[in-house]
Design a protein around this motif. Structure first.
Motif, PDB file in Angstrom:
ATOM      1  N   HIS A  28      19.245  -4.907  29.401  1.00 50.23           N
ATOM      2  CA  HIS A  28      18.712  -3.541  29.354  1.00 50.23           C
ATOM      3  C   HIS A  28      17.266  -3.473  28.894  1.00 50.23           C
ATOM      4  CE1 HIS A  28      17.903   0.137  26.892  1.00 50.23           C
ATOM      5  NE2 HIS A  28      18.299   0.728  28.000  1.00 50.23           N
ATOM      6  N   SER A  29      16.911  -4.213  27.831  1.00 46.78           N
ATOM      7  CA  SER A  29      15.568  -4.086  27.267  1.00 46.78           C
ATOM      8  C   SER A  29      15.152  -5.370  26.567  1.00 46.78           C
ATOM      9  CB  SER A  29      15.494  -2.902  26.295  1.00 46.78           C
ATOM     10  OG  SER A  29      16.519  -2.969  25.329  1.00 46.78           O
ATOM     11  N   LEU A  30      13.838  -5.601  26.513  1.00 47.05           N
ATOM     12  CA  LEU A  30      13.256  -6.784  25.890  1.00 47.05           C
ATOM     13  C   LEU A  30      12.216  -6.336  24.880  1.00 47.05           C
ATOM     14  CD1 LEU A  30      12.875  -8.842  29.157  1.00 47.05           C
ATOM     15  CD2 LEU A  30      14.455  -9.328  27.287  1.00 47.05           C
ATOM     16  N   TRP A  31      12.228  -6.980  23.703  1.00 48.98           N
ATOM     17  CA  TRP A  31      11.432  -6.494  22.585  1.00 48.98           C
ATOM     18  C   TRP A  31      10.638  -7.624  21.957  1.00 48.98           C
ATOM     19  CZ3 TRP A  31      11.847  -1.240  21.649  1.00 48.98           C
ATOM     20  CH2 TRP A  31      12.861  -0.598  22.383  1.00 48.98           C
ATOM     21  N   ALA A  54      13.700  -4.394  33.238  1.00 45.39           N
ATOM     22  CA  ALA A  54      14.016  -4.156  31.828  1.00 45.39           C
ATOM     23  C   ALA A  54      12.998  -3.240  31.170  1.00 45.39           C
ATOM     24  CB  ALA A  54      14.078  -5.475  31.064  1.00 45.39           C
ATOM     25  N   ILE A  55      13.483  -2.381  30.278  1.00 44.08           N
ATOM     26  CA  ILE A  55      12.588  -1.673  29.366  1.00 44.08           C
ATOM     27  C   ILE A  55      11.918  -2.706  28.471  1.00 44.08           C
ATOM     28  CG2 ILE A  55      12.579  -0.132  27.354  1.00 44.08           C
ATOM     29  CD1 ILE A  55      14.842   1.415  28.746  1.00 44.08           C
ATOM     30  N   VAL A  56      10.658  -2.494  28.179  1.00 45.41           N
ATOM     31  CA  VAL A  56       9.901  -3.392  27.299  1.00 45.41           C
ATOM     32  C   VAL A  56       9.454  -2.600  26.079  1.00 45.41           C
ATOM     33  CG1 VAL A  56       7.802  -4.763  27.065  1.00 45.41           C
ATOM     34  CG2 VAL A  56       9.128  -4.876  29.187  1.00 45.41           C
ATOM     35  N   GLY A  57       9.649  -3.181  24.899  1.00 46.72           N
ATOM     36  CA  GLY A  57       9.272  -2.466  23.691  1.00 46.72           C
ATOM     37  C   GLY A  57       8.795  -3.385  22.590  1.00 46.72           C
ATOM     38  N   THR A  58       8.214  -2.790  21.554  1.00 46.56           N
ATOM     39  CA  THR A  58       7.831  -3.529  20.350  1.00 46.56           C
ATOM     40  C   THR A  58       8.770  -3.106  19.223  1.00 46.56           C
ATOM     41  OG1 THR A  58       6.230  -1.836  19.640  1.00 46.56           O
ATOM     42  CG2 THR A  58       5.416  -3.599  21.045  1.00 46.56           C
ATOM     43  N   SER A  59       9.291  -4.089  18.530  1.00 49.03           N
ATOM     44  CA  SER A  59      10.251  -3.773  17.476  1.00 49.03           C
ATOM     45  C   SER A  59      10.061  -4.732  16.286  1.00 49.03           C
ATOM     46  CB  SER A  59      11.677  -3.866  18.010  1.00 49.03           C
ATOM     47  OG  SER A  59      12.606  -3.377  17.073  1.00 49.03           O
ATOM     48  N   VAL A  60       9.048  -4.427  15.458  1.00 51.49           N
ATOM     49  CA  VAL A  60       8.172  -3.279  15.552  1.00 51.49           C
ATOM     50  C   VAL A  60       6.722  -3.725  15.403  1.00 51.49           C
ATOM     51  CG1 VAL A  60       9.854  -1.599  14.690  1.00 51.49           C
ATOM     52  CG2 VAL A  60       8.355  -2.784  13.076  1.00 51.49           C
ATOM     53  N   THR A  61       5.809  -2.769  15.732  1.00 50.32           N
ATOM     54  CA  THR A  61       4.377  -2.964  15.524  1.00 50.32           C
ATOM     55  C   THR A  61       3.960  -2.279  14.223  1.00 50.32           C
ATOM     56  OG1 THR A  61       3.912  -3.048  17.898  1.00 50.32           O
ATOM     57  CG2 THR A  61       2.086  -2.455  16.440  1.00 50.32           C
ATOM     58  N   PRO A  62       3.313  -2.991  13.305  1.00 47.07           N
ATOM     59  CA  PRO A  62       2.867  -2.364  12.062  1.00 47.07           C
ATOM     60  C   PRO A  62       1.860  -1.243  12.344  1.00 47.07           C
ATOM     61  CG  PRO A  62       2.803  -4.751  11.875  1.00 47.07           C
ATOM     62  CD  PRO A  62       3.034  -4.438  13.323  1.00 47.07           C
ATOM     63  N   LEU A  63       2.075  -0.093  11.756  1.00 50.64           N
ATOM     64  CA  LEU A  63       1.222   1.065  12.012  1.00 50.64           C
ATOM     65  C   LEU A  63      -0.186   0.899  11.458  1.00 50.64           C
ATOM     66  CD1 LEU A  63       3.411   4.255  11.451  1.00 50.64           C
ATOM     67  CD2 LEU A  63       1.910   3.806  13.400  1.00 50.64           C
ATOM     68  N   PHE A  64      -0.338   0.117  10.387  1.00 53.73           N
ATOM     69  CA  PHE A  64      -1.620   0.110   9.680  1.00 53.73           C
ATOM     70  C   PHE A  64      -2.367  -1.213   9.803  1.00 53.73           C
ATOM     71  CE2 PHE A  64       1.450   2.811   7.274  1.00 53.73           C
ATOM     72  CZ  PHE A  64       0.998   4.012   7.797  1.00 53.73           C
ATOM     73  N   ALA A  65      -1.888  -2.112  10.662  1.00 51.42           N
ATOM     74  CA  ALA A  65      -2.584  -3.375  10.875  1.00 51.42           C
ATOM     75  C   ALA A  65      -3.717  -3.222  11.878  1.00 51.42           C
ATOM     76  CB  ALA A  65      -1.608  -4.443  11.367  1.00 51.42           C
ATOM     77  N   ARG A  66      -3.678  -2.123  12.654  1.00 51.42           N
ATOM     78  CA  ARG A  66      -4.702  -1.851  13.663  1.00 51.42           C
ATOM     79  C   ARG A  66      -5.116  -0.385  13.523  1.00 51.42           C
ATOM     80  NH1 ARG A  66      -0.410  -4.609  15.620  1.00 51.42           N
ATOM     81  NH2 ARG A  66      -0.741  -6.592  16.722  1.00 51.42           N
ATOM     82  N   SER A  67      -6.275  -0.055  14.029  1.00 53.84           N
ATOM     83  CA  SER A  67      -6.724   1.332  13.966  1.00 53.84           C
ATOM     84  C   SER A  67      -5.886   2.189  14.904  1.00 53.84           C
ATOM     85  CB  SER A  67      -8.194   1.435  14.362  1.00 53.84           C
ATOM     86  OG  SER A  67      -8.338   1.249  15.763  1.00 53.84           O
ATOM     87  N   PRO A  68      -5.823   3.495  14.674  1.00 53.61           N
ATOM     88  CA  PRO A  68      -5.074   4.381  15.574  1.00 53.61           C
ATOM     89  C   PRO A  68      -5.560   4.290  17.017  1.00 53.61           C
ATOM     90  CG  PRO A  68      -5.688   5.546  13.575  1.00 53.61           C
ATOM     91  CD  PRO A  68      -6.386   4.228  13.532  1.00 53.61           C
TER      92      PRO A  68
END
Length: 334
Positions: A28-31, A54-68
């Motif tokens: 179904h999905s790859l992360w 397949a759905i592709v996702g990040t699980s998880v990406t740190p919110l504050f390691a990169r700029s918005p």
């Protein structure tokens, strides 16, 4: 419940082989994950390029390691590569990781995460012209911004453990990602009500939010090997004090303290021994049939279960072999 796979190979070339095999098998999905030795976004873009279904996702990406802005641009690019199959999973990460790895202060994780998720969504949706955000935590000013031909939306899932972070997912994200060692009971009895409370606070319909979780998953023809690998990962992930909410009423406090000491001393066997007490409710392990049977305890709790192959104290060859067996489990799931 749909079954996905978190691809854990350290070598990105090996990870792509797994992604191709899983996509062909109908998983179904790859992360992808973010860690000190890999980029979730780079790997997700590669998965999107080589996979067709397949759905592709990040699980998880740190919110504050990169700029918005960097996060928004990457997410929009990957969504274009994936043809709409990309899901951005984000999380605040631990205080130690933010301070020691990323050089970023984590002062008010809940409000900080909420503002950033909403800002990323605005940046992706913005088609052209000036853009400005002057918030409590983030400040972005762009005199000329043009991205008219790229996707204007990306589903965002937010990870969380405690009350505030799970509530943030309910307030502003498209869904929730449970921690790798969150038990089915925690997800059902703690996370779901907190998610609903957050949604209610923001006048949102909680039934429209996707409930997902990572699950430590170890499949091997030798059940003892599978159990050992699962115990190593559960023991390792039980060590941060920031995850106390996953262990209400001091549950497994002795084992967690033992695991903490063992990690500090580089004692993998000690981590395994500590994890042994916790794996029955916080991992799925054994033969592929055993893993499929144990997954059923999550079936009425989450929409997507993301199988997470153990890697702490596990040789790369076993990580890869486990992934191939988990592809069998995921593709056969009904």
């Amino acid at each position: 419940m749909k079954i996905g796979l978190v691809v854990m190979d350290e070598d990105p070339a090996d990870a792509l082989k797994v992604a191709r095999a899983a996509d062909r098998a109908g998983v179904h999905s790859l992360w992808s994950i973010d860690y000190y030795n890999r980029s979730s976004l780079v790997r997700a873009s590669a998965f999107a390029a080589v996979c067709e279904r397949a759905i592709v996702g990040t699980s998880v990406t740190p919110l504050f390691a990169r700029s918005p802005l960097a996060l928004a641009c990457a997410a929009s690019d990957i969504q274009a590569i994936a043809g709409g199959r990309f899901v951005l999973g984000v999380g605040s990460s631990t205080r130690r990781m933010n301070q020691d790895w990323y050089g970023t202060a984590l002062q008010h994780p809940g409000p900080q995460a909420k503002e950033r998720i909403e800002l990323i969504r605005r940046l992706i949706a913005h088609r052209g012209g000036p853009f400005e955000h002057d918030g409590r935590f983030d400040h972005v000013t762009i005199a000329h911004y043009e991205r008219p031909d790229l996707p204007d939306s990306v589903p965002i899932l937010a990870a969380g453990v405690g009350e505030h972070m799970v509530g943030v997912a309910g307030q502003c994200a498209d869904g929730f990602v449970g921690h790798t060692i969150a038990s089915a009971d925690y997800l059902r009895d703690v996370a779901r009500p907190l998610l609903a409370k957050g949604a209610e606070k923001a006048n949102r319909d909680v039934s429209r939010l996707r409930m997902t979780t990572q699950i430590v998953a170890s499949a091997d023809d030798d059940p003892a090997t599978a159990r050992r690998d699962a115990a190593a990962q559960v023991g390792f992930y039980a060590t941060p004090k920031g995850y106390d909410a996953l262990f209400p009423d001091g549950r497994f406090s002795t084992e967690r303290a033992d695991a903490r000491d063992a990690v500090r001393n580089g004692d993998v066997d000690g981590v395994v021994a500590a994890g042994e007490a916790m794996i029955q409710e916080r991992a799925v392990y054994g033969t592929p049939d055993d893993v499929a049977d144990q997954l059923r305890r999550y079936a009425d709790v989450v929409d997507w279960a993301l199988l997470y192959p153990p890697h702490y104290g596990v040789e790369p060859e076993r990580v890869h072999a486990n992934e191939m067996r988990l592809i069998e489990v995921a593709s056969a799931w009904t």
